[in-house]
Design an enzyme around this catalytic site. Structure first.
Site, mmCIF file in Angstrom:
data_model
loop_
_atom_site.group_PDB
_atom_site.id
_atom_site.type_symbol
_atom_site.label_atom_id
_atom_site.label_comp_id
_atom_site.label_asym_id
_atom_site.label_seq_id
_atom_site.Cartn_x
_atom_site.Cartn_y
_atom_site.Cartn_z
ATOM 1 N N CYS A 107 -1.807 9.320 -19.345
ATOM 2 C CA CYS A 107 -1.334 10.607 -18.816
ATOM 3 C C CYS A 107 -2.160 11.717 -19.453
ATOM 4 C CB CYS A 107 0.149 10.808 -19.088
ATOM 5 S SG CYS A 107 0.768 12.393 -18.506
ATOM 6 N N GLY A 108 -3.101 12.256 -18.711
ATOM 7 C CA GLY A 108 -3.959 13.303 -19.256
ATOM 8 C C GLY A 108 -3.245 14.623 -19.431
ATOM 9 N N HIS A 109 -2.416 15.013 -18.452
ATOM 10 C CA HIS A 109 -1.716 16.293 -18.610
ATOM 11 C C HIS A 109 -0.740 16.213 -19.771
ATOM 12 C CE1 HIS A 109 2.026 14.838 -16.628
ATOM 13 N NE2 HIS A 109 2.573 15.929 -17.129
#
Length: 355
Positions: A107-109
């Site tokens: 999950c980058g965000h």
């Protein structure tokens, strides 16, 4: 009913739902991220990847996920993470990412939000230089949130330095109700199918959201069982996580691509941001096809008009294939500090999801 620890037992008599749970909520480019700094249930495992695998079948951990994600305390598009110990002393923290359908591998965000939170909370002291690396163990590997602060100490932006990302296969034919379309399969910590919106007769705009969700679900269902979805070394990372539907908007000021996307992940969940790990997957595709050169920037917009900027940090070989290490830049903002409580008489525990 409750036990002496203050935990409430769900009406099925099996899933134990904790009592008061403190969360710190952020949004990254419009996408929510609910941080649970001290999960009140044990999350066993020697590594974050192992904790994720065990959490999937653990009624206490999964019950906590549902409590915080499902209505009436959350919603179908809620996202969050349980902070855990890191795999070893080389990282500051670990995290189990979750959404309405389970636990994701990347999950980058969320990584961007965790970097901002780590400095804001004092978990990681800010470096006087103005650039502080927050190292985080996630199920797909070790990533870095490179937090940039101003002279006033406030977070200005965060670079998400991801695991090596790669184009897995290009131009894969997929039959849909809109006819046969071609997708690019790409790894960015999770596996995505990238679709040109125009090829499906769509544009990435809010008024088309229902059709975009339907297309994302169709593509994911059509590819189920495809051998290319198997991770080459770790079966825990296998499977198609989401569909990225892309509008090509031309070039950015430095000559790199300018695109808009919506990522439909899990079962019809919509990313309001340009999607961090999805942007990493797009960097891999564009670099592999020669559309994103070294030193160029991908300007990546979301369906709600927010923006990430992304580039290739370095080119590497990973799992025997050409790959890149992407850097995705965005910003996260604190929106709430909450304490969720469970009324033992509440029959809507852990909650419900309408879609």
């Amino acid at each position: 009913m409750t036990d002496p620890s203050g935990a409430a037992t769900a009406t099925d008599g099996r899933t134990r739902i904790p009592g008061p749970v403190r969360t710190i909520d952020y949004h990254t480019a419009g996408e929510p991220f609910r941080i649970v700094p001290a999960p009140p249930v044990p999350i066993p495992g020697a590594t974050v990847a192992e904790r994720r695998q065990r959490a999937i079948d653990d009624p206490d951990v999964d019950g906590l996920r549902r409590l915080l994600c499902f209505e009436p305390r959350g919603h179908a598009d809620m996202y969050g993470g349980f902070v855990t110990p890191p795999d070893d002393d080389g990282a500051h923290l670990g995290v189990l990412f979750w959404h309405k359908d389970g636990f994701s591998t990347a999950c980058g965000h969320g990584t961007i939000a965790l970097g901002a939170w780590a400095l804001r909370s004092g978990l990681v002291p800010a470096d006087p230089s103005g650039v502080t690396d927050v190292v985080i163990d996630v199920p797909s590997g070790r990533v870095t949130a490179r937090v940039r602060t101003g002279d006033d100490g406030r977070v200005r932006e965060v670079d998400f330095v991801n695991v090596p990302s790669a184009l897995v296969d290009a131009g894969v034919p997929v039959a849909t109700s809109r006819g046969e379309i071609r997708v690019d399969l790409a790894w960015g910590g999770a596996l995505y199918a990238c679709v040109d919106a125009a090829s499906a007769g769509l544009t990435v705009t809010p008024e088309n959201l229902g059709e975009l969700i339907a297309l994302g679900r169709e593509v994911k269902a059509a590819l189920a069982g495809d051998a290319r979805l198997e991770h080459p070394t770790d079966p825990r990372l296998s499977g198609l996580y989401g569909t990225i539907v892309v509008d090509d908007l031309g070039t950015s000021p430095d000559g790199g691509p300018h695109q808009r996307n919506v990522t439909i992940f899990a079962d019809g969940q919509v990313d309001r941001s340009p999607c961090g790990s999805g942007t990493a997957a797009r960097v891999a595709v564009l670099a592999a096809t020669g559309r994103l050169g070294d030193g160029q920037v991908l300007v990546h917009d979301s369906i709600v008009g927010t923006r990430f900027r992304a580039r290739v940090l370095e080119r590497v070989t990973d799992e025997g294939r050409d790959a890149v290490v992407p850097v995705v830049t965005g910003v996260a903002h604190h929106v709430a500090t909450s304490v969720f409580e469970v009324d033992p008489d509440d029959t809507l525990t852990p909650g419900f999801v309408l879609r």
